[in-house]
Scaffold this active site. Structure first.
Site, mmCIF file in Angstrom:
data_model
loop_
_atom_site.group_PDB
_atom_site.id
_atom_site.type_symbol
_atom_site.label_atom_id
_atom_site.label_comp_id
_atom_site.label_asym_id
_atom_site.label_seq_id
_atom_site.Cartn_x
_atom_site.Cartn_y
_atom_site.Cartn_z
ATOM 1 N N HIS A 178 -6.909 -12.478 -0.239
ATOM 2 C CA HIS A 178 -6.411 -12.412 -1.913
ATOM 3 C C HIS A 178 -7.373 -13.773 -2.538
ATOM 4 O O HIS A 178 -6.724 -14.709 -2.698
ATOM 5 C CB HIS A 178 -4.983 -12.857 -1.916
ATOM 6 C CG HIS A 178 -3.971 -11.710 -1.404
ATOM 7 N ND1 HIS A 178 -3.580 -10.865 -2.372
ATOM 8 C CD2 HIS A 178 -3.469 -11.483 -0.329
ATOM 9 C CE1 HIS A 178 -2.671 -9.928 -1.718
ATOM 10 N NE2 HIS A 178 -2.823 -10.216 -0.355
ATOM 11 N N GLU B 101 -7.937 -13.711 -5.544
ATOM 12 C CA GLU B 101 -7.292 -13.845 -6.805
ATOM 13 C C GLU B 101 -6.586 -15.004 -7.000
ATOM 14 O O GLU B 101 -6.006 -15.540 -7.869
ATOM 15 C CB GLU B 101 -6.723 -12.587 -7.370
ATOM 16 C CG GLU B 101 -5.484 -12.264 -6.915
ATOM 17 C CD GLU B 101 -5.353 -11.603 -5.510
ATOM 18 O OE1 GLU B 101 -6.449 -11.525 -4.687
ATOM 19 O OE2 GLU B 101 -4.186 -11.210 -4.973
ATOM 20 N N ARG C 41 0.671 -10.741 4.890
ATOM 21 C CA ARG C 41 0.865 -9.814 5.542
ATOM 22 C C ARG C 41 -0.381 -8.770 5.563
ATOM 23 O O ARG C 41 -0.336 -7.498 5.215
ATOM 24 C CB ARG C 41 2.130 -8.833 4.984
ATOM 25 C CG ARG C 41 3.420 -9.618 5.277
ATOM 26 C CD ARG C 41 4.679 -8.778 4.735
ATOM 27 N NE ARG C 41 4.457 -8.260 3.318
ATOM 28 C CZ ARG C 41 4.467 -7.076 2.835
ATOM 29 N NH1 ARG C 41 4.859 -6.181 3.628
ATOM 30 N NH2 ARG C 41 4.278 -6.989 1.490
ATOM 31 N N SER D 183 0.943 -1.368 0.017
ATOM 32 C CA SER D 183 0.299 -0.041 0.155
ATOM 33 C C SER D 183 0.745 1.419 -0.190
ATOM 34 O O SER D 183 0.526 2.522 -0.351
ATOM 35 C CB SER D 183 -0.983 -0.163 1.194
ATOM 36 O OG SER D 183 -0.165 -0.072 2.281
ATOM 37 N N CYS E 148 -6.627 -6.573 0.260
ATOM 38 C CA CYS E 148 -5.182 -6.460 1.108
ATOM 39 C C CYS E 148 -4.782 -4.953 0.988
ATOM 40 O O CYS E 148 -5.508 -4.299 1.578
ATOM 41 C CB CYS E 148 -4.378 -7.526 0.662
ATOM 42 S SG CYS E 148 -3.207 -7.858 1.638
HETATM 43 N N1 GLN Z 1 1.319 -5.282 3.871
HETATM 44 C C1 GLN Z 1 1.094 -4.691 2.689
HETATM 45 C C2 GLN Z 1 0.691 -3.522 2.783
HETATM 46 O O1 GLN Z 1 0.829 -2.737 3.562
HETATM 47 C C3 GLN Z 1 -0.316 -5.517 2.143
HETATM 48 C C4 GLN Z 1 0.015 -6.837 1.705
HETATM 49 C C5 GLN Z 1 -0.618 -7.475 0.413
HETATM 50 O O2 GLN Z 1 -1.430 -6.653 -0.058
HETATM 51 N N2 GLN Z 1 -0.421 -8.833 0.380
HETATM 52 O O3 GLN Z 1 0.339 -2.806 1.672
#
Ligand code: GLN
Length: 198
Positions: free
Chosen positions: A177, A179, A142, A51, A81
């Site tokens: 996720h 996908e 994550r 992100s 996510c």
């Molecule tokens: N930890 C990631 C973030 O802060 C997100 C992880 C992901 O999109 N698989 O964007």
């Protein structure tokens, strides 16, 4: 397809996988990298990835305010996510100042980044998902979770005592996720939201 045009934000992350998943449920999505492409779509999917990186690129490409404006006007959206993080109205642990993830305020919620721990703590599980008959096999990488939802936000699925799938009006977000699993029901739900069927 002559229906609404769905875009996939294609700056970083799981772009190809989401384009393929949307095609598998009958949509004809286009990648979105520039302002004219954003202006031309009726709905937008924001993929997982990182992100803070996606936010950095949004700033560089001057897409932050246009995207906020489209969401404020009611553009349907789905974020997975990192995409869920960006769709929040508040981000907890957003990253270092100047390089932090940017809340685009698609859904009235506070989201904690990396809530489930670091990469090694990524996990999978079967979750009940409101509106889907069978559980969803959810892959968390994550992943964020939701710490607060405003009025009008529906919680569709939970894990570890926190919402991990939410919907407010025509904006949908999941910590996990879909996908990567071959189960297209969440993408199908998004397309139904976009076409007004759900
Ligand atoms: N930890 C990631 C973030 O802060 C997100 C992880 C992901 O999109 N698989 O964007």
């Amino acid at each position: 397809m002559s229906g609404p045009q769905i875009g996939v934000l294609a700056l970083q992350g799981d772009v190809r996988e989401h384009l393929a998943a949307l095609r598998a449920v009958g949509a004809d999505p286009v990648p979105v990298r520039r302002r004219p492409e954003l202006d031309a779509v009726d709905a937008l999917l924001i993929p997982g990835g990182e992100s803070t990186t996606i936010s950095h690129l949004l700033r560089e490409l001057e897409l932050v305010e246009p995207l906020r404006a489209r969401l404020a006007e009611g553009m349907p959206a789905y974020g997975s996510c990192a995409g869920m993080i960006l769709l929040a109205s508040e981000i907890i642990d957003a990253g270092v100042p100047g390089r932090a993830a940017i809340p685009l305020s698609g859904i009235d919620m506070a989201v904690r980044r990396n809530a489930f721990g670091r990469q090694v703590n990524s996990f999978e599980g079967d979750l009940d998902f409101d509106g889907l008959a069978q559980p969803v096999h959810a892959v968390f990488i994550r992943a964020p979770w939701v710490e607060r939802v405003g009025d009008g936000v529906q919680v569709l699925a939970q894990a570890a005592g926190h919402p991990v799938a939410v919907r407010q009006g025509s904006v949908l977000a999941t910590s996990f996720h879909p996908e990567v699993t071959g189960d297209r029901r969440v993408h199908g739900l998004f397309v139904d939201i976009v076409t007004g069927a759900a």
